[in-house]
Scaffold this motif. Structure first.
Motif, PDB file in Angstrom:
ATOM      1  N   VAL A  88       0.841  -1.202   0.000  1.00  0.00           N
ATOM      2  CA  VAL A  88       0.000   0.000   0.000  1.00  0.00           C
ATOM      3  C   VAL A  88       0.879   1.255   0.000  1.00  0.00           C
ATOM      4  CG1 VAL A  88      -1.624   1.356   1.404  1.00  0.00           C
ATOM      5  CG2 VAL A  88      -2.011  -1.089   1.073  1.00  0.00           C
ATOM      6  N   ILE A  89       1.950   1.255   0.817  1.00  0.00           N
ATOM      7  CA  ILE A  89       2.871   2.406   0.858  1.00  0.00           C
ATOM      8  C   ILE A  89       3.529   2.609  -0.506  1.00  0.00           C
ATOM      9  CG2 ILE A  89       5.049   3.244   1.878  1.00  0.00           C
ATOM     10  CD1 ILE A  89       4.083   1.788   4.504  1.00  0.00           C
ATOM     11  N   LEU A  90       3.934   1.500  -1.142  1.00  0.00           N
ATOM     12  CA  LEU A  90       4.536   1.595  -2.486  1.00  0.00           C
ATOM     13  C   LEU A  90       3.510   2.077  -3.512  1.00  0.00           C
ATOM     14  CD1 LEU A  90       6.685  -1.658  -2.418  1.00  0.00           C
ATOM     15  CD2 LEU A  90       7.581   0.659  -2.636  1.00  0.00           C
ATOM     16  N   ALA A  91       2.246   1.674  -3.334  1.00  0.00           N
ATOM     17  CA  ALA A  91       1.184   2.121  -4.256  1.00  0.00           C
ATOM     18  C   ALA A  91       0.992   3.632  -4.153  1.00  0.00           C
ATOM     19  CB  ALA A  91      -0.125   1.397  -3.934  1.00  0.00           C
ATOM     20  N   ILE A  92       1.081   4.169  -2.926  1.00  0.00           N
ATOM     21  CA  ILE A  92       0.969   5.623  -2.743  1.00  0.00           C
ATOM     22  C   ILE A  92       2.170   6.318  -3.377  1.00  0.00           C
ATOM     23  CG2 ILE A  92       0.868   7.492  -1.028  1.00  0.00           C
ATOM     24  CD1 ILE A  92      -0.431   5.384   0.873  1.00  0.00           C
ATOM     25  N   MET A  93       3.345   5.717  -3.202  1.00  0.00           N
ATOM     26  CA  MET A  93       4.569   6.284  -3.781  1.00  0.00           C
ATOM     27  C   MET A  93       4.449   6.368  -5.307  1.00  0.00           C
ATOM     28  SD  MET A  93       8.483   4.901  -3.340  1.00  0.00           S
ATOM     29  CE  MET A  93       8.586   3.802  -4.744  1.00  0.00           C
ATOM     30  N   LYS A  94       3.882   5.318  -5.929  1.00  0.00           N
ATOM     31  CA  LYS A  94       3.743   5.293  -7.394  1.00  0.00           C
ATOM     32  C   LYS A  94       2.644   6.239  -7.870  1.00  0.00           C
ATOM     33  CE  LYS A  94       3.701   1.197  -9.489  1.00  0.00           C
ATOM     34  NZ  LYS A  94       4.792   1.209 -10.470  1.00  0.00           N
ATOM     35  N   ALA A  95       1.540   6.299  -7.083  1.00  0.00           N
ATOM     36  CA  ALA A  95       0.377   7.055  -7.544  1.00  0.00           C
ATOM     37  C   ALA A  95       0.402   8.531  -7.154  1.00  0.00           C
ATOM     38  CB  ALA A  95      -0.893   6.395  -6.987  1.00  0.00           C
ATOM     39  N   GLY A  96       1.285   8.914  -6.234  1.00  0.00           N
ATOM     40  CA  GLY A  96       1.339  10.316  -5.802  1.00  0.00           C
ATOM     41  C   GLY A  96       0.171  10.638  -4.888  1.00  0.00           C
ATOM     42  N   GLY A  97      -0.262  11.927  -4.849  1.00  0.00           N
ATOM     43  CA  GLY A  97      -1.389  12.317  -3.993  1.00  0.00           C
ATOM     44  C   GLY A  97      -2.682  11.802  -4.564  1.00  0.00           C
ATOM     45  N   SER A  98      -3.092  10.623  -4.176  1.00  0.00           N
ATOM     46  CA  SER A  98      -4.194   9.943  -4.846  1.00  0.00           C
ATOM     47  C   SER A  98      -5.321   9.563  -3.909  1.00  0.00           C
ATOM     48  CB  SER A  98      -3.677   8.668  -5.513  1.00  0.00           C
ATOM     49  OG  SER A  98      -2.609   8.976  -6.376  1.00  0.00           O
ATOM     50  N   SER A  99      -6.474   9.296  -4.542  1.00  0.00           N
ATOM     51  CA  SER A  99      -7.650   8.875  -3.781  1.00  0.00           C
ATOM     52  C   SER A  99      -7.520   7.401  -3.416  1.00  0.00           C
ATOM     53  CB  SER A  99      -8.907   9.084  -4.617  1.00  0.00           C
ATOM     54  OG  SER A  99      -8.880   8.197  -5.732  1.00  0.00           O
ATOM     55  N   THR A 100      -8.407   6.955  -2.541  1.00  0.00           N
ATOM     56  CA  THR A 100      -8.399   5.543  -2.116  1.00  0.00           C
ATOM     57  C   THR A 100      -8.546   4.611  -3.322  1.00  0.00           C
ATOM     58  OG1 THR A 100      -9.469   6.272  -0.090  1.00  0.00           O
ATOM     59  CG2 THR A 100      -9.472   3.911  -0.504  1.00  0.00           C
ATOM     60  N   GLY A 101      -9.443   4.963  -4.242  1.00  0.00           N
ATOM     61  CA  GLY A 101      -9.670   4.125  -5.432  1.00  0.00           C
ATOM     62  C   GLY A 101      -8.436   4.004  -6.299  1.00  0.00           C
ATOM     63  N   GLU A 102      -7.734   5.124  -6.515  1.00  0.00           N
ATOM     64  CA  GLU A 102      -6.511   5.120  -7.334  1.00  0.00           C
ATOM     65  C   GLU A 102      -5.404   4.308  -6.657  1.00  0.00           C
ATOM     66  OE1 GLU A 102      -6.962   9.498  -9.480  1.00  0.00           O
ATOM     67  OE2 GLU A 102      -6.302   9.362  -7.395  1.00  0.00           O
ATOM     68  N   ILE A 103      -5.315   4.463  -5.340  1.00  0.00           N
ATOM     69  CA  ILE A 103      -4.304   3.701  -4.588  1.00  0.00           C
ATOM     70  C   ILE A 103      -4.610   2.210  -4.684  1.00  0.00           C
ATOM     71  CG2 ILE A 103      -3.395   3.220  -2.258  1.00  0.00           C
ATOM     72  CD1 ILE A 103      -3.902   6.289  -1.710  1.00  0.00           C
ATOM     73  N   TYR A 104      -5.906   1.867  -4.594  1.00  0.00           N
ATOM     74  CA  TYR A 104      -6.287   0.446  -4.653  1.00  0.00           C
ATOM     75  C   TYR A 104      -5.934  -0.162  -6.016  1.00  0.00           C
ATOM     76  CZ  TYR A 104      -8.873  -3.876  -4.027  1.00  0.00           C
ATOM     77  OH  TYR A 104      -9.212  -5.208  -3.922  1.00  0.00           O
ATOM     78  N   SER A 105      -6.161   0.596  -7.086  1.00  0.00           N
ATOM     79  CA  SER A 105      -5.801   0.115  -8.436  1.00  0.00           C
ATOM     80  C   SER A 105      -4.301  -0.133  -8.537  1.00  0.00           C
ATOM     81  CB  SER A 105      -6.209   1.141  -9.502  1.00  0.00           C
ATOM     82  OG  SER A 105      -7.599   1.245  -9.542  1.00  0.00           O
ATOM     83  N   SER A 106      -3.526   0.814  -8.027  1.00  0.00           N
ATOM     84  CA  SER A 106      -2.069   0.686  -8.054  1.00  0.00           C
ATOM     85  C   SER A 106      -1.630  -0.513  -7.205  1.00  0.00           C
ATOM     86  CB  SER A 106      -1.437   1.981  -7.533  1.00  0.00           C
ATOM     87  OG  SER A 106      -0.042   1.877  -7.499  1.00  0.00           O
ATOM     88  N   TYR A 107      -2.260  -0.678  -6.043  1.00  0.00           N
ATOM     89  CA  TYR A 107      -1.961  -1.801  -5.132  1.00  0.00           C
ATOM     90  C   TYR A 107      -2.225  -3.145  -5.819  1.00  0.00           C
ATOM     91  CZ  TYR A 107      -3.421  -5.291  -1.663  1.00  0.00           C
ATOM     92  OH  TYR A 107      -3.626  -6.467  -0.977  1.00  0.00           O
ATOM     93  N   LYS A 108      -3.355  -3.256  -6.544  1.00  0.00           N
ATOM     94  CA  LYS A 108      -3.695  -4.522  -7.224  1.00  0.00           C
ATOM     95  C   LYS A 108      -2.630  -4.874  -8.263  1.00  0.00           C
ATOM     96  CE  LYS A 108      -7.998  -3.836  -8.581  1.00  0.00           C
ATOM     97  NZ  LYS A 108      -9.304  -4.154  -9.174  1.00  0.00           N
ATOM     98  N   GLY A 109      -2.143  -3.840  -8.972  1.00  0.00           N
ATOM     99  CA  GLY A 109      -1.079  -4.061  -9.956  1.00  0.00           C
ATOM    100  C   GLY A 109       0.194  -4.588  -9.305  1.00  0.00           C
ATOM    101  N   LEU A 110       0.526  -4.054  -8.128  1.00  0.00           N
ATOM    102  CA  LEU A 110       1.722  -4.504  -7.406  1.00  0.00           C
ATOM    103  C   LEU A 110       1.550  -5.932  -6.901  1.00  0.00           C
ATOM    104  CD1 LEU A 110       2.581  -1.268  -5.338  1.00  0.00           C
ATOM    105  CD2 LEU A 110       3.678  -2.067  -7.426  1.00  0.00           C
ATOM    106  N   CYS A 111       0.329  -6.286  -6.484  1.00  0.00           N
ATOM    107  CA  CYS A 111       0.054  -7.668  -6.028  1.00  0.00           C
ATOM    108  C   CYS A 111       0.330  -8.663  -7.153  1.00  0.00           C
ATOM    109  CB  CYS A 111      -1.397  -7.803  -5.559  1.00  0.00           C
ATOM    110  SG  CYS A 111      -1.678  -7.100  -3.923  1.00  0.00           S
ATOM    111  N   LYS A 112      -0.037  -8.286  -8.388  1.00  0.00           N
ATOM    112  CA  LYS A 112       0.204  -9.168  -9.549  1.00  0.00           C
ATOM    113  C   LYS A 112       1.706  -9.362  -9.754  1.00  0.00           C
ATOM    114  CE  LYS A 112      -3.952  -8.606 -12.391  1.00  0.00           C
ATOM    115  NZ  LYS A 112      -4.719  -7.500 -11.821  1.00  0.00           N
ATOM    116  N   ILE A 113       2.479  -8.274  -9.626  1.00  0.00           N
ATOM    117  CA  ILE A 113       3.933  -8.345  -9.839  1.00  0.00           C
ATOM    118  C   ILE A 113       4.581  -9.299  -8.832  1.00  0.00           C
ATOM    119  CG2 ILE A 113       6.100  -7.024  -9.762  1.00  0.00           C
ATOM    120  CD1 ILE A 113       4.474  -4.578 -10.760  1.00  0.00           C
ATOM    121  N   VAL A 114       4.134  -9.231  -7.565  1.00  0.00           N
ATOM    122  CA  VAL A 114       4.766 -10.076  -6.532  1.00  0.00           C
ATOM    123  C   VAL A 114       4.059 -11.424  -6.365  1.00  0.00           C
ATOM    124  CG1 VAL A 114       5.706  -8.109  -5.264  1.00  0.00           C
ATOM    125  CG2 VAL A 114       3.472  -9.027  -4.598  1.00  0.00           C
TER     126      VAL A 114
END
Length: 400
Positions: free
Chosen positions: A312-338
């Motif tokens: 989640v912290i990495l998702a915020i780092m990638k997405a910048g100042g983002s909403s919960t929905g944007e962070i969640y999308s970024s988080y799901k992408g990171l889950c796929k990578i790992v």
């Protein structure tokens, strides 16, 4: 050239140390005199005095920012009461717990029960409903005719974590005496958050804040006096340069009026000076200590998170100042990578609130007109710090 290990060990053996008593520089140390807090000591003492007259004190709420002496004063008053209680036959129990250390309401109540003298059989460490734990504690107080003062430090942290059941128990704790026939229970809450009451159920506010004491921030001059006293007791004479003392006071006083930070700074600066085998603590040692404390605090906090919080912290780092929905999308992408299954958006929203409590991220509500409002999050620390801390985590190497 001498061996570096031998050089340090020789110095230790020969007693070359500028710090003569490290305990005095620890935050748990309670000095004989608490500087610049006479009025607050009187107010807390007056509030708890009825217990010595065999009466129940009012519930008390103690406010103030970190490092303003709240816990120090409350603990000193409790210690002084304890000394007198031992000479009396009136059954009094003074109990202290920190809700940040216990992390759950269940753990906090069990700690309370243990300090009352309840066994594991009477109060198991797990497995009971919160309401049952509370009921057993009250029964113990009633049957033993105990008059208890229960201090909950960092109660604001507990209030942000507890569920609806927890909030009901917080209310019931403040109104416990209505259920007690013999004995009594007084609640003392210590809060770092001056807006803490605004987040509470109005019923809890009226019963918890029967009496209140507010601790204001120390100014730079007051912090300097507190440091001088600690330095006199903890360091050998003339081993801390005046500019180093002034810088410590300025750094801690200028930021938050935080005496604990000032004492931490001089302790770490002293340890750095000793390692460098300097005879005195200088301004440079204080500057180095300040950087070390900040880095250690952030790194320790980041390393302690489980995998999904790190994602989640990495998702915020990638997405910048983002909403919960944007962070969640970024988080799901990171889950796929790992190669991990993602958690639900609801759980990630809860995690964001929990991570925000640590100060690593900050969130603010954005009003979007007819679309309602959303919360946007951003990091309060650098991306470099996150990458540096997570680079040794094998699971995250592909991302970092």
């Amino acid at each position: 050239m001498s061996d570096p290990i031998d050089r340090l060990l020789d110095a230790a053996e020969s007693g070359k140390s500028i710090i003569k008593n490290r305990d005095i520089l620890h935050f748990t140390y309670i000095p004989n005199t608490i500087q610049h807090r006479n009025s607050e000591q009187e107010q807390v003492t007056q509030s708890l005095l009825p217990i010595l007259k065999h009466s129940r004190p009012s519930n008390l709420l103690v406010y103030g920012k970190p490092g303003t002496g709240k816990t120090l004063v409350v603990k000193k008053v409790l210690n002084k009461i304890q000394e007198r209680v031992e000479k009396s036959k009136f059954p009094i129990k003074l109990i202290y717990a920190n809700s940040k250390e216990e992390t759950t309401l269940y753990g906090l109540l069990v700690s309370f029960g243990r300090q009352l003298g309840m066994s594991d059989k009477e109060l198991p460490g797990t497995g009971l409903a919160i309401s049952e734990v509370f009921k057993r504690i009250l029964n113990n107080i009633d049957e033993s005719k105990i008059n208890a003062i229960f201090v909950i430090d960092e109660i604001d942290y507990l209030a942000q974590l507890v569920s609806k059941t927890g909030k009901d128990i917080l209310y019931q704790l403040t109104r416990a005496n209505e259920r007690l026939k013999q004995g009594s229970l007084t609640l003392v809450g210590i809060s770092n958050d001056l807006t803490f009451k605004e987040k509470l159920d109005p019923r809890v506010i009226s019963s918890l804040g029967e009496e209140e004491v507010v601790f204001t921030n120390y100014n730079v001059e007051q912090i300097k006096k507190i440091l001088e006293e600690r330095i006199d007791e903890a360091f050998i004479p003339n081993s801390v340069e005046d500019p180093a003392l002034n810088l410590c006071a300025a750094l801690a006083g200028g930021e938050h009026g935080d005496a604990r930070r000032a004492i931490d700074l001089i302790r770490v600066a002293g340890e750095i000076a000793e390692r460098q085998q300097s005879e005195k603590v200088s301004q440079d040692h204080v500057r180095e200590a300040s950087l070390k404390i900040e880095e250690n605090k952030e790194e320790t906090s980041l390393k302690s998170y489980p995998l999904h919080e790190k994602l989640v912290i990495l998702a915020i780092m990638k997405a910048g100042g983002s909403s919960t929905g944007e962070i969640y999308s970024s988080y799901k992408g990171l889950c796929k990578i790992v190669g991990r299954d993602e958690l639900t958006q609801r759980r990630i929203t809860q995690m964001l609130s929990e991570i925000e409590l640590s100060g690593i991220i900050s969130g603010r509500l954005i009003h979007q007109g007819i679309h309602g409002r959303t919360k946007k999050y951003k990091l309060t620390i650098s991306s470099e710090m996150i990458k540096k801390t997570f680079k040794d985590d094998l699971t995250l190497q592909d991302i970092v």
